[in-house]
Design a protein around this motif. Sequence first.
Motif, PDB file in Angstrom:
ATOM      1  N   TYR A 232     -33.433 -17.940  -2.959  1.00 15.08           N
ATOM      2  CA  TYR A 232     -33.367 -19.095  -2.096  1.00 15.08           C
ATOM      3  C   TYR A 232     -33.717 -20.415  -2.795  1.00 15.08           C
ATOM      4  N   HIS A 233     -34.954 -20.513  -3.320  1.00 13.62           N
ATOM      5  CA  HIS A 233     -35.355 -21.789  -3.894  1.00 13.62           C
ATOM      6  C   HIS A 233     -34.636 -22.100  -5.184  1.00 13.62           C
ATOM      7  N   SER A 234     -34.328 -21.070  -5.985  1.00 19.73           N
ATOM      8  CA  SER A 234     -33.562 -21.323  -7.204  1.00 19.73           C
ATOM      9  C   SER A 234     -32.248 -21.995  -6.853  1.00 19.73           C
ATOM     10  N   ASP A 235     -31.615 -21.525  -5.776  1.00 20.93           N
ATOM     11  CA  ASP A 235     -30.323 -22.087  -5.397  1.00 20.93           C
ATOM     12  C   ASP A 235     -30.438 -23.539  -4.949  1.00 20.93           C
ATOM     13  N   LEU A 236     -31.541 -23.877  -4.287  1.00 22.20           N
ATOM     14  CA  LEU A 236     -31.705 -25.280  -3.897  1.00 22.20           C
ATOM     15  C   LEU A 236     -31.932 -26.165  -5.117  1.00 22.20           C
ATOM     16  N   PHE A 237     -32.710 -25.662  -6.092  1.00 21.73           N
ATOM     17  CA  PHE A 237     -32.884 -26.431  -7.327  1.00 21.73           C
ATOM     18  C   PHE A 237     -31.545 -26.609  -8.037  1.00 21.73           C
ATOM     19  N   ALA A 238     -30.747 -25.530  -8.081  1.00 20.99           N
ATOM     20  CA  ALA A 238     -29.450 -25.615  -8.746  1.00 20.99           C
ATOM     21  C   ALA A 238     -28.540 -26.616  -8.049  1.00 20.99           C
TER      22      ALA A 238
ATOM     23  N   LEU B 118     -32.794 -34.182   3.029  1.00 18.55           N
ATOM     24  CA  LEU B 118     -33.637 -34.528   4.181  1.00 18.55           C
ATOM     25  C   LEU B 118     -33.618 -33.383   5.204  1.00 18.55           C
ATOM     26  N   MET B 119     -32.441 -32.753   5.350  1.00 15.27           N
ATOM     27  CA  MET B 119     -32.302 -31.724   6.378  1.00 15.27           C
ATOM     28  C   MET B 119     -32.733 -30.332   5.920  1.00 15.27           C
ATOM     29  N   THR B 120     -33.276 -30.226   4.703  1.00 14.80           N
ATOM     30  CA  THR B 120     -33.748 -28.909   4.254  1.00 14.80           C
ATOM     31  C   THR B 120     -35.124 -28.578   4.806  1.00 14.80           C
ATOM     32  N   PHE B 121     -35.726 -29.486   5.603  1.00 14.89           N
ATOM     33  CA  PHE B 121     -37.105 -29.245   6.035  1.00 14.89           C
ATOM     34  C   PHE B 121     -37.231 -28.001   6.918  1.00 14.89           C
ATOM     35  N   LEU B 122     -36.136 -27.597   7.559  1.00 18.18           N
ATOM     36  CA  LEU B 122     -36.179 -26.352   8.314  1.00 18.18           C
ATOM     37  C   LEU B 122     -35.935 -25.195   7.360  1.00 18.18           C
ATOM     38  N   GLN B 123     -36.900 -24.335   7.235  1.00 17.72           N
ATOM     39  CA  GLN B 123     -36.801 -23.258   6.266  1.00 17.72           C
ATOM     40  C   GLN B 123     -35.495 -22.477   6.412  1.00 17.72           C
ATOM     41  N   ARG B 124     -35.124 -22.245   7.671  1.00  9.62           N
ATOM     42  CA  ARG B 124     -33.989 -21.381   7.945  1.00  9.62           C
ATOM     43  C   ARG B 124     -32.663 -22.021   7.538  1.00  9.62           C
ATOM     44  N   TYR B 125     -32.630 -23.353   7.508  1.00 11.86           N
ATOM     45  CA  TYR B 125     -31.358 -24.021   7.283  1.00 11.86           C
ATOM     46  C   TYR B 125     -31.250 -24.711   5.931  1.00 11.86           C
ATOM     47  N   GLY B 126     -32.119 -24.343   4.990  1.00 14.44           N
ATOM     48  CA  GLY B 126     -32.105 -25.017   3.698  1.00 14.44           C
ATOM     49  C   GLY B 126     -30.733 -24.993   3.041  1.00 14.44           C
ATOM     50  N   PHE B 127     -30.191 -23.816   2.888  1.00 13.48           N
ATOM     51  CA  PHE B 127     -28.867 -23.685   2.286  1.00 13.48           C
ATOM     52  C   PHE B 127     -27.819 -24.411   3.100  1.00 13.48           C
TER      53      PHE B 127
ATOM     54  N   LEU C  90     -41.241 -30.153   0.485  1.00 11.23           N
ATOM     55  CA  LEU C  90     -41.101 -30.905  -0.760  1.00 11.23           C
ATOM     56  C   LEU C  90     -39.642 -31.241  -1.021  1.00 11.23           C
ATOM     57  N   PHE C  91     -38.738 -30.269  -0.734  1.00 10.35           N
ATOM     58  CA  PHE C  91     -37.309 -30.575  -0.887  1.00 10.35           C
ATOM     59  C   PHE C  91     -36.896 -31.700   0.053  1.00 10.35           C
ATOM     60  N   ALA C  92     -37.406 -31.642   1.303  1.00 10.12           N
ATOM     61  CA  ALA C  92     -37.053 -32.686   2.259  1.00 10.12           C
ATOM     62  C   ALA C  92     -37.553 -34.047   1.804  1.00 10.12           C
ATOM     63  N   MET C  93     -38.732 -34.065   1.133  1.00 11.46           N
ATOM     64  CA  MET C  93     -39.259 -35.339   0.641  1.00 11.46           C
ATOM     65  C   MET C  93     -38.347 -35.945  -0.424  1.00 11.46           C
ATOM     66  N   ILE C  94     -37.652 -35.095  -1.192  1.00  9.17           N
ATOM     67  CA  ILE C  94     -36.662 -35.635  -2.146  1.00  9.17           C
ATOM     68  C   ILE C  94     -35.623 -36.439  -1.379  1.00  9.17           C
TER      69      ILE C  94
ATOM     70  N   VAL D 102     -47.928 -23.247 -10.408  1.00  8.05           N
ATOM     71  CA  VAL D 102     -47.086 -22.071 -10.201  1.00  8.05           C
ATOM     72  C   VAL D 102     -45.637 -22.431 -10.483  1.00  8.05           C
ATOM     73  N   TYR D 103     -44.840 -21.387 -10.525  1.00  6.25           N
ATOM     74  CA  TYR D 103     -43.432 -21.516 -10.889  1.00  6.25           C
ATOM     75  C   TYR D 103     -42.736 -22.714 -10.242  1.00  6.25           C
ATOM     76  N   HIS D 104     -42.685 -22.731  -8.901  1.00  6.66           N
ATOM     77  CA  HIS D 104     -41.935 -23.795  -8.255  1.00  6.66           C
ATOM     78  C   HIS D 104     -42.596 -25.153  -8.384  1.00  6.66           C
ATOM     79  N   SER D 105     -43.933 -25.192  -8.379  1.00  5.55           N
ATOM     80  CA  SER D 105     -44.612 -26.465  -8.587  1.00  5.55           C
ATOM     81  C   SER D 105     -44.169 -27.076  -9.907  1.00  5.55           C
ATOM     82  N   ASP D 106     -44.056 -26.224 -10.929  1.00  2.00           N
ATOM     83  CA  ASP D 106     -43.683 -26.735 -12.242  1.00  2.00           C
ATOM     84  C   ASP D 106     -42.268 -27.279 -12.256  1.00  2.00           C
ATOM     85  N   LEU D 107     -41.365 -26.659 -11.499  1.00  2.00           N
ATOM     86  CA  LEU D 107     -40.004 -27.191 -11.451  1.00  2.00           C
ATOM     87  C   LEU D 107     -39.974 -28.523 -10.719  1.00  2.00           C
ATOM     88  N   PHE D 108     -40.752 -28.653  -9.637  1.00  2.00           N
ATOM     89  CA  PHE D 108     -40.830 -29.945  -8.956  1.00  2.00           C
ATOM     90  C   PHE D 108     -41.401 -31.008  -9.893  1.00  2.00           C
ATOM     91  N   ALA D 109     -42.441 -30.631 -10.632  1.00  2.00           N
ATOM     92  CA  ALA D 109     -43.050 -31.589 -11.554  1.00  2.00           C
ATOM     93  C   ALA D 109     -42.056 -32.018 -12.632  1.00  2.00           C
TER      94      ALA D 109
END
Lengths: 440, 440, 440
Positions: free
Chosen positions: A216-222, B78-87, B220-224, C215-222
């Motif tokens: 999941y998170h890898s895909d969002l980073f990608a 911005l809309m990734t803040f919902l865990q379920r709908y990130g993708f 954190l993704f939503a904050m981007i 941790v892993y994801h923190s480092d990618l955000f950083a």
Amino acid sequence: MTNSATNLRLKLPVACIILEVIIIILFGALVQYDNETDAKQWHKELANGSSNYDNDFYYRYPSFQDVHVMIFIGFGFLMTFLQRYGFSSVGFNFLIAAFALQWATLMQGFFHGMHGGKIHVGIESMINADFCTGSVLISFGAVLGKTSPVQLLVMSVIEVTLFAVNEFIVLSVLGAKDAGGSMTIHTFGAYFGLMVARVLYRPNLDKSKHKNCSVYHSDLFAMIGTIYLWMFWPSFNSAVTAHGDDQHRTAMNTYYSLAACTLATYGLSAVVAHDGKLDMVHIQNAALAGGVAVGTAGEMMLTPFGSMIVGFLAGTISVLGFKFLSPILEEKLKIQDTCGVHNLHGMPGVLGAIVGAVTAALATKDVYGDGLVCLLVTSWESVPSPDFMVKLPLLRNRQTPSKRAFTQQFNSTLPTLCVAGWLMCFILKLPIYGAPPDTI
Amino acid sequence: MTNSATNLRLKLPVACIILEVIIIILFGALVQYDNETDAKQWHKELANGSSNYDNDFYYRYPSFQDVHVMIFIGFGFLMTFLQRYGFSSVGFNFLIAAFALQWATLMQGFFHGMHGGKIHVGIESMINADFCTGSVLISFGAVLGKTSPVQLLVMSVIEVTLFAVNEFIVLSVLGAKDAGGSMTIHTFGAYFGLMVARVLYRPNLDKSKHKNCSVYHSDLFAMIGTIYLWMFWPSFNSAVTAHGDDQHRTAMNTYYSLAACTLATYGLSAVVAHDGKLDMVHIQNAALAGGVAVGTAGEMMLTPFGSMIVGFLAGTISVLGFKFLSPILEEKLKIQDTCGVHNLHGMPGVLGAIVGAVTAALATKDVYGDGLVCLLVTSWESVPSPDFMVKLPLLRNRQTPSKRAFTQQFNSTLPTLCVAGWLMCFILKLPIYGAPPDTI
Amino acid sequence: MTNSATNLRLKLPVACIILEVIIIILFGALVQYDNETDAKQWHKELANGSSNYDNDFYYRYPSFQDVHVMIFIGFGFLMTFLQRYGFSSVGFNFLIAAFALQWATLMQGFFHGMHGGKIHVGIESMINADFCTGSVLISFGAVLGKTSPVQLLVMSVIEVTLFAVNEFIVLSVLGAKDAGGSMTIHTFGAYFGLMVARVLYRPNLDKSKHKNCSVYHSDLFAMIGTIYLWMFWPSFNSAVTAHGDDQHRTAMNTYYSLAACTLATYGLSAVVAHDGKLDMVHIQNAALAGGVAVGTAGEMMLTPFGSMIVGFLAGTISVLGFKFLSPILEEKLKIQDTCGVHNLHGMPGVLGAIVGAVTAALATKDVYGDGLVCLLVTSWESVPSPDFMVKLPLLRNRQTPSKRAFTQQFNSTLPTLCVAGWLMCFILKLPIYGAPPDTI
């Protein structure tokens, strides 16, 4: 940074520091500011009536920064989709790119930037160095996870050098136009990478294949990487084209090509998927093929209509490549193309070269007007505004459309260089690099 | 990409490919390069004494790229803040935006870009297409998680078309100024989205409400997304304003409005929170309301002082909306506004229209000097530098401040369009789209 | 947003709203548009023959947006590397930056932007306000996790004020050149932060040290933060330098310095690591030291060769600082420098000041030609193009190289200000802020 027991304590520092010291010495001996960055020369131009606002910095730097983001964020994060390689891809991408842009400044300078024994640097050399770095990162995508950072640095030294040779032959000797690098950057980078991937083939790597899956998170980073590449590709293709309508048109053609490519990608991806769900790997990669495929023709009068057709085709072949060609490459040709660079850069790059040749062959004075001259000079020759109209009649006789079309064709130097590269790549098999093991 | 069993195998490809083929055909028939992207036309202008550096590319493209980042990264993340709908949010955002910008080029072209039966495209049409796309993505925020990608594509076709009609009425018929789109983009997008959300109301959706909560990394993704929208909003509001002081002033007013809005948001959020902790949803959304609220008045002589007051008010009403109005909307009006677009775009957009009307009514020759003319022509009419002083006396008599104030007012076309849209939205209820189920 | 039981319900709203109201009142009383953003003034300039394309917006705004990204994305995400403080770092960074840029506009305006009792604002004041904000965020890095948002706001009020005083003394009184802020931004911000960290020392904080690990994801955000800072540093250093060759050269010198610094960082990091693995903290921080170290000399004729040597040295001292100096600071001096700002901004900033003094001392008419004049005026004095050649002979006699070198030296005001700041920082120890507890 790698999970492996690879000990980098000696090899990486030695490689980094020796390479950097060599570069610094060569920069000291050979590199000079160009007329627009040198205080004395620029103030001479000011005394002759130029304005500070004419400095090319203001007309190239925003594009440069967009390209810079593509190289460091775009390529870096695109490759984080493999959970196991998240750190490596961003961290190694950073190291290789920082090295390659310095080495590229020197190598490209040798071939087309020498002025009285000195390499002149300015915003254009910075963009071109980033372009060459892009080619190296494309190759990195093919070998991701199979190489140590030291191997990657050695690969960069070789690839940057060959890139500069190939670019010199294609642009200066053959006189082709390739501002967005369909041929020089994407095709070259992809096939160089596939060749290295073949050299480094590991029959047992598929044992740890389950680690290659994305999460999941890898895909969002990608997706961060994908979207930055997608957004800034118009800047990439237009960064070194002639000022004025050329730069404007290139950006717009690329924008339309990418938009059409994206719809083709989503459509095709849903067709070929097993269960009707979209495949994130297609979206992360194939949606970008439209930018590759207008790299050569983007600055020509391709029209938005033509750009969208090219983009649609590029997205289609890229998705089909991921689905049907990649497994064949791995099974039959023993090429483990980790990120599928053949589908994103290889085939669309060849398509781009063909589109460029056809579009150049169809160029007429009727469509281009006095702008035809811009099509006749290569990226490395500048068309300075003042004596523009003087140069025009001289250049117009230089090349006929048929000759241009010929030089635009899929260039003969590429196979030669691939063979040369192949031989050199065996260097990478020497057991001195501390490459990561097959299984962790 | 969705966790649902939704089978997209046939519907999505058919929708994507048919729509793209229609677009390509229409582009082939109707779209042409404008004078600044066409080689022949531009070289004619060069022959008449223009310089390549005068090409509008250099004065609009950096703003365009900032807007592009807002559309694809800003709204997407911005809309990734919902865990379920990130993708879904990033992936569908990408698809819809790539479609909408092509369709918008055609629709906006029909209404105000036709030259001899052809739509002329260049950097301004690219920015305007991105603006229209922004409006669609605002509506997407209201229906996030309740729609399949095919429904979203159908919604985009309808919304882009109505957007172009509304924009034509507000800017060309009524002659209002709305460079940053408080009315045309934000208010329209928000209320269109709320209407669709009402149409698609699902009484059982709240059963899976716990899936709507955000988690650490989602936030954190939503904050981007939030921060990119926040940073580049000055470019959004100033992207199509007149060159010179207008563009400069618009960017600066927006910058101050956003800064004041952010402090109001943090302050109010801590007041209304149950336990005195900051609510990330407020920060991710309400801090942006300052940009929406100066969308109309930003190009006027609002002063930094005025901009900050507007920003402070916008942040305040936005936080209060999230806290007190959103629950009422859901319970009483059966509108499940997933991302709270009513609080971020709806109410601040109305505030922006009012501020614009007041500021325009107060405009005097004493404050604006000869710059008053820029306030009298709409965004769609260009104020070309050469004949600027010639046009001035003609325009000055065209509209009196009171008439301007009238046309700036919360425009009467909006309710009409909402009704029209409401009817058309029942199309979205047809059971053919494979929408995601209520519970997973 | 913090995991602590800290109750912000009253304190944060009061602080935010009171501060914002004060700022709005001061803006209303004191702030005016400058000549390039005021409609009346700019149209007077147009009537005198200027063109809208001469507005400084087009030559500074792209750099401003790059700096803006560094402040909000760069600094914000760089500090997410600590798992525990991910939210806090981005969220508090956002709040403090939005406040500090408003306060900085006022404070910097008092000291060098007053025109007839009014502060004039435009694109340059926006860039300078962002620079001052950068200094506050550097200090924030030193105290991350030990402070409540209210304490941070109080710290910002004090630091911004002292920053403006120090900047006034260094640039206007001493007449030093420091466009990229090695001295005024980085050295000042780092040592101010270390001082505050000393004041807020908590002997028991190390009990929860295991929570400080990344941790892993923190480092990618950083890494997002790191790479944006790295990419846009050339824009940071060149944002307020003189137009033309100065801006072009500054960007290029910074680019080469950073590239060399990155290779030094990777090399040294592998040397000093226990197990031969790369330390992500080094890569996230030390690779940026090259940008800090050419902040002063970047606009001079440092040459690419010189820039690379400076970058290489900066990377080396930064990695060694993280490895050997940080533990000493914590144990002996009781300074818990959370993000290691002493290694990234402190020492490289001092190096930058020394490099600037040496480079300025070596400046000759032979190397700079007529460009020498740009070196003689400070950032706060403009060199307007029209009367450029008139001013030249006057300025040439103003300062001799030796005097320039003197004023460039590590300025004597810094210690004074540190003492002043120290006293004021005890304010931060008052038990009224609701600071987070030592252990969670």
